[in-house]
Design a protein around this motif. Structure first.
Motif, PDB file in Angstrom:
ATOM      1  N   HIS A 368       0.837  -1.200   0.000  1.00 49.50           N
ATOM      2  CA  HIS A 368       0.000   0.000   0.000  1.00 49.50           C
ATOM      3  C   HIS A 368       0.876   1.256   0.000  1.00 49.50           C
ATOM      4  N   LEU A 369       1.871   1.284   0.898  1.00 50.94           N
ATOM      5  CA  LEU A 369       2.726   2.471   1.011  1.00 50.94           C
ATOM      6  C   LEU A 369       3.715   2.567  -0.146  1.00 50.94           C
ATOM      7  N   SER A 370       4.178   1.411  -0.663  1.00 48.32           N
ATOM      8  CA  SER A 370       5.148   1.473  -1.766  1.00 48.32           C
ATOM      9  C   SER A 370       4.492   2.003  -3.046  1.00 48.32           C
ATOM     10  N   ILE A 371       3.194   1.735  -3.243  1.00 46.11           N
ATOM     11  CA  ILE A 371       2.481   2.281  -4.415  1.00 46.11           C
ATOM     12  C   ILE A 371       2.384   3.802  -4.293  1.00 46.11           C
ATOM     13  N   LEU A 372       2.122   4.288  -3.063  1.00 44.43           N
ATOM     14  CA  LEU A 372       2.074   5.738  -2.836  1.00 44.43           C
ATOM     15  C   LEU A 372       3.437   6.369  -3.146  1.00 44.43           C
ATOM     16  N   ILE A 373       4.518   5.735  -2.661  1.00 45.72           N
ATOM     17  CA  ILE A 373       5.878   6.246  -2.911  1.00 45.72           C
ATOM     18  C   ILE A 373       6.163   6.276  -4.418  1.00 45.72           C
ATOM     19  N   GLU A 374       5.801   5.192  -5.105  1.00 43.65           N
ATOM     20  CA  GLU A 374       6.052   5.091  -6.552  1.00 43.65           C
ATOM     21  C   GLU A 374       5.298   6.180  -7.313  1.00 43.65           C
ATOM     22  N   THR A 582      13.994   9.535  -5.380  1.00 48.10           N
ATOM     23  CA  THR A 582      13.948  10.660  -6.320  1.00 48.10           C
ATOM     24  C   THR A 582      13.303  10.147  -7.611  1.00 48.10           C
ATOM     25  N   PRO A 583      12.894  11.052  -8.506  1.00 40.38           N
ATOM     26  CA  PRO A 583      12.230  10.568  -9.737  1.00 40.38           C
ATOM     27  C   PRO A 583      13.064   9.589 -10.554  1.00 40.38           C
ATOM     28  N   LYS A 584      14.399   9.684 -10.482  1.00 44.66           N
ATOM     29  CA  LYS A 584      15.231   8.813 -11.317  1.00 44.66           C
ATOM     30  C   LYS A 584      15.972   7.736 -10.540  1.00 44.66           C
ATOM     31  N   SER A 585      16.100   7.896  -9.207  1.00 47.34           N
ATOM     32  CA  SER A 585      16.934   6.946  -8.444  1.00 47.34           C
ATOM     33  C   SER A 585      16.270   6.526  -7.145  1.00 47.34           C
ATOM     34  N   ILE A 586      16.672   5.325  -6.712  1.00 45.92           N
ATOM     35  CA  ILE A 586      16.318   4.855  -5.365  1.00 45.92           C
ATOM     36  C   ILE A 586      17.646   4.493  -4.711  1.00 45.92           C
TER      37      ILE A 586
END
Length: 608
Positions: A368-374, A582-586
């Protein structure tokens, strides 16, 4: 008044049991598309992440026409973490299609959503899907569903539910397991015969419960719900409030009313009892509100949504690389985005912390939270995210933790390893039964025991294992569970990773980065097999001399790095680490970046 020209149904099932594929076929055979129209697969999964992952995240509405009757269909998510979506949309319907995979049978999420539908007294049509699978167990599935209904205290009517046999992909349905069927006509006929038509007083004072919220830059917030009584008209003055009186009732006016026709929305001048409609023009409308006729304010009770079980801290990104890739980097932007999400997602809770730069976000699970982060990183947000933690609850003076009901489907040869791992994670065996050459094992396990287990489980079962879980109950704290047996390889300095430095570092553990990757001091570049962290210098260049030694100038061979996805990274991070999004990196990093300061702090903690 009985609306014989209308039926409202939801399709519920465990993840991957074929709900969205079946809806595709219902739309095709219900005439929602032209003869020659090209249609994508899983047309209801409109979000990018939904299409990439092959899962439904948000409940979606559509409708088909059959024999002069409009059937409103709500396709719901199958993953337990998005159960909040299912719970609230069930208020809009009069019956459900319960989809069960012909090979897997009822799974944990089937149990969860079915119990919610039974509580509301809905009529149920059982649809055994994927009957064309070579490993289908058609003789046993009916009994398993009946057992589940008995277990969930279904009433006599619900125990007599009709069973249909379908292949969603082929678009066929039959009343007998021994026939393939020609089309979905038996399914449509059963819906018309068995699911009750909406009833209500069309001349009474208008009343509508808001079950879902949509947001649009042009019209602002749109409330979605079903009209329980009376008729709503465009420009009609209304009163808005909620049953639990959390806010003062206020007056507003309806600007537009629209209904779903196939996959698109059509504006209408008025809508009456049983219609599922979208209304706009009410600025602060939220899920759970009731829209009433101006002179007859009477709010409706709203289903209580299950509480969140997992929390994380979202904070402003303060790494040395902060602000290089993202568009939204300040705490005000992060705060606005998180609170905007709460308006749309009833299962999410966001609260301020003592620090102005961080926020506590609680959700249904890691997924649930990882979809929000993505979603946030795709929109251009930068942030730091902490380790997931479970939310404890005090019950009768005892600290209790969430317990998950976990169903594992594994090849027999992997069973020993899985049982051993479950033991160390405080899993309690409930049932075990063979299914061909595989075993289905059910456990009750603390939710925190599942953190970081998915990738380990796939390794242990050579990628053949299937696991899924759903919240079962709260039980007294079960004691310590080791979170991670490996340490981290931490970068010594800021710079760019070079082959020579990485070659020396790879002897210490497995790497997450390749040559040319920018790194900073305190960033995690790999995993160490030992329990403690190791500081490595991946930016170290070869010392240059004017002597050539035989063999030393041969190309250095690097092992390909292990690329971590967002979920893998969330599983990997320890309590003293953060995930930089960040938009390009984890990137994974230590909370304290300075290596010497971190070592001193650790020494103090040990001494203290």
């Amino acid at each position: 008044m009985v609306r014989n020209d209308l039926r409202n149904i939801a399709i519920i099932a465990h993840v991957d049991h074929g709900k969205t594929t079946l809806v595709d076929e219902m739309l095709k055979q219900g005439g929602a598309f032209r003869e020659n129209q090209e249609v994508e697969e899983r047309v209801m999964d409109s979000g990018d992440i939904e299409r990439e992952r092959g899962i439904t995240i948000l409940a979606k509405n559509t409708s088909v026409k059959y024999n002069g009757v409009k059937i409103n269909i709500i396709d719901t998510p199958g993953h337990a973490d998005f159960g909040g979506e299912v719970e609230r949309v069930l208020k809009m319907v009069d019956g459900v299609l319960l989809l069960v995979d012909a090979a897997e049978g009822p799974m944990p999420q089937t149990r969860f959503v079915l119990s919610k539908a039974l509580e509301l007294g809905h009529k149920i049509i059982i649809v055994v899907n994927k009957i064309d699978r070579p490993d289908a167990r058609l003789d046993e599935i009916g009994d398993e569903v009946l057992e589940l209904l008995l277990d969930l205290d279904a009433n006599d009517d619900q125990l007599e539910s009709p069973i249909l046999f379908c292949s969603g992909r082929a678009g066929t349905c039959s009343l007998s397991q021994y026939e393939q069927g020609q089309d979905l006509k038996p399914l449509f006929d059963t819906i018309l015969d068995y699911i009750p038509a909406p009833e209500g007083d069309e001349n009474g004072a208008a009343q509508m419960l808001i079950s879902s919220i949509d947001y649009n830059e042009y019209v602002g917030r749109t409330g979605i719900g079903r009209i329980e009584r009376g008729t709503l008209r465009v420009n009609q003055p209304v009163m808005i409030g909620d049953y639990h009186e959390t806010k003062k009732p206020y007056q507003s006016r309806l600007v537009t009313i629209s209904q779903i026709e196939g996959l698109s929305r059509a504006n209408v001048e008025e809508a009456t009892v049983g219609d599922i409609v979208w209304i706009s023009g009410i600025e602060n409308i939220t899920i759970g509100d009731t829209v009433c006729q101006y002179d007859a304010y009477e709010p409706l009770p709203f289903v209580k949504i299950s509480e969140p079980t997992v929390e994380m801290t979202f904070s402003v990104n303060d790494s040395p690389f902060a602000g290089k890739e993202g568009k939204f980097v300040t705490s005000r932007q992060l705060r606005d985005r998180l609170f905007k999400e709460v308006l749309r997602d009833v299962s999410l809770r966001v609260s301020e912390t003592e620090s102005t730069d961080s926020f506590r976000v609680c959700g249904r699970g890691e997924m649930h939270l990882s979809i929000l982060i993505e979603n946030m990183r795709r929109e251009g947000y930068e942030m730091g995210v902490s380790t997931p933690k479970v939310l404890m609850k005090e019950i009768d003076g005892v600290m209790c933790e969430p317990i998950e009901r976990l169903v594992i489907d594994v090849p027999e040869e992997s069973m020993g390893t899985v049982m051993e791992k479950m033991g160390t994670r405080k899993g309690e065996l409930v049932t075990m039964r063979p299914q061909g050459s595989r075993m289905r094992i059910e456990f009750l396990i603390p939710a925190r025991g599942l953190f970081g287990y998915k990738s380990e489980f796939l390794t242990d079962t050579k990628g053949e294992g299937v696991m899924s879980s759903v919240l079962d109950s709260y039980q007294p704290y079960k004691g310590e569970i080791p979170r991670r047996s490996t340490g981290s390889l931490v970068s010594f300095e800021t710079g760019e990773a070079v082959t020579y430095g990485l070659y020396n570092a790879q002897e210490r553990g497995s790497l997450f980065i390749g040559a040319g990757t920018p790194v900073y001091e305190g960033m995690i570049v790999g995993a160490s097999p030992k329990a403690e962290d190791l500081v490595v210098n991946v930016c170290k260049k070869k010392h240059l001399t004017n002597t050539r030694a035989s063999g030393s100038d041969d190309a250095l061979r690097l092992v390909p790095p292990r690329k971590l996805s967002l979920e893998d990274s969330l599983e990997f991070i320890a309590d003293d680490e953060l995930l930089e999004i960040t938009p390009k990196s984890i990137r994974i990093r230590k909370r304290i970046l300075d290596n010497s300061l971190r070592a001193k702090t650790k020494a103090k903690e040990k001494a203290g």
